[in-house]
Design a protein around this motif. Structure first.
Motif: not given
Ligand code: 5AD
Ligand code: FES
Length: 360
Positions: A73-74, A237-238, A312-315
């Motif tokens: 996931y990372c 989800p990345h 993850y995206p959107g951080k």
């Protein structure tokens, strides 16, 4: 509690003994607005009663994005060749800590990928220098190491350690952690506790193939581990990982519902409003602070490294300098009518204390 104020939920679950799995499922299944309102306000009252109105600030430095592991996931997993890898020089880490202290931050959290460049001795040296030069409490979050290493770091001055179990579902744990073993992860957490290090763990909400039953087990595992700190956050989800899925929806109400239940079950733990609550939605961490959380972790990683630590995206805050995150946290806290924690915000737990809300 005043009988008139009782919600219909309170007739279905007992506050006199530790919550059962059935209680948790009932709470996690709440859907109607008035019941959810009751849940959020109850979690907030539990937080106030056991943890008070202070919000403790912990400045987090993401000091290395190098990682030898391949968690599915990372975003900074070893095989992701798109990541621009960095290690923040030791002196720069120490300088940030000295600035933090001047800004009324009382804890520094040092987080990295599983980067074995930081040997027992090297990491120990950084811990000792921070302790010599500042009065900060030190939390480390650098993954699985052996008992001797954790003990050595404690002797160097480390106060706390964060190591999430990520999911209590052993099959899913195995599927998404090619390098890790669930029992070994739990063993590390138990060893940390045995050594008298304040220990934090936690899980991601909404990993693929998990459902409410898993979340109830995740919350119960936190209670069983008798943690000092519990960090949870949505799974996001990345795109450069095997767990990427198209069409993901970020459901803040659901995530904060899980957080509220977590607070009711683990009432005297430090629970941060983690960064992932703010992904895509600016108000996420504020809502988390109003639904059970009592800790806030401003990102104090220097701006030039931040966008390379995208788990993850959107951080949020990837383009902000560290001072801005601290100032922004202070505004958030006062706007919520709460206070910034004055002491170090050490654990309030006595071993084995989390056994029911009878006094509530
Ligand atoms: N979504 C949400 N959280 C993640 N983490 C890592 N990758 C993701 C992701 N894609 C969390 C893990 C880890 C913590 C540092 O960040 O729970 O323990
Ligand atoms: Fe770095 Fe999992 S990808 S520890």
């Amino acid at each position: 509690m005043d009988i008139e104020q009782k919600s219909s939920i309170e007739y279905k679950i007992s506050f006199e003994k530790p919550f059962s799995k059935e209680d948790l499922l009932l709470l996690l299944n709440l859907k109607n607005q008035s019941e959810l309102k009751w849940l959020y306000s109850t979690a907030d009252r539990v937080r106030r009663k056991y943890m008070g109105d202070e919000i403790f600030l912990r400045g987090i430095i993401e000091f290395s994005n190098r990682c030898g592991k391949s968690c599915d996931y990372c975003g900074i997993r070893a095989p992701n060749s798109k990541v621009n890898r960095y290690r923040i020089p030791d002196q720069e880490i120490i300088d940030i800590c000295m600035i933090l202290e001047k800004q009324a931050i009382t804890t520094v959290v040092l987080q990295s990928g599983e980067d074995l460049f930081y040997t027992k001795e090297k990491m120990g040296g950084i811990i000792k220098t921070i302790k010599e030069k500042t009065n900060l409490a030190i939390t480390l979050s650098v993954g699985e190491r052996d008992k001797e290493t954790y003990r050595y770091w404690k002797n160097c001055g480390m106060d706390r350690y964060l190591l999430r179990f990520e999911t209590s579902n052993q099959k899913i744990f195995k599927d998404i952690h090619p390098d890790d073993n669930f029992k070994e992860r739990l063993n590390c957490i138990r060893v940390l506790k045995e050594l008298g290090i304040q220990t934090g763990s936690g899980f991601m909400i909404g990993l693929p193939q998990t459902g409410l039953d898993d979340i109830a087990n995740d919350i119960l595992l936190c209670r069983e581990l008798d943690l000092d700190m519990i960090g949870i956050g949505p799974f996001i989800p990345h795109p450069d990982t095997p767990l990427y899925i198209d069409g993901f929806t970020f459901d803040l109400d659901f995530y904060t519902k899980v957080l509220a239940v977590l607070r009711m079950v683990n009432y005297n733990c430090h629970i941060p409003a983690t960064t992932a609550f703010d992904a895509f939605k600016k108000e996420g961490r504020n809502l988390a602070l109003q639904r059970g959380a009592n800790v806030f972790m401003p990102n104090v990683t220097p701006e030039k490294y931040r966008r390379d630590y995208l788990l993850y995206p959107g951080k949020p805050c990837v383009d902000e300098p560290g001072e801005k995150c601290i100032a922004c946290s202070a505004v958030r806290i006062t706007s919520l009518g709460r206070e910034i924690g004055k002491g170090k915000g050490h654990s309030l737990k006595k071993p084995g204390a989390c056994q029911g809300l009878s006094a509530f």
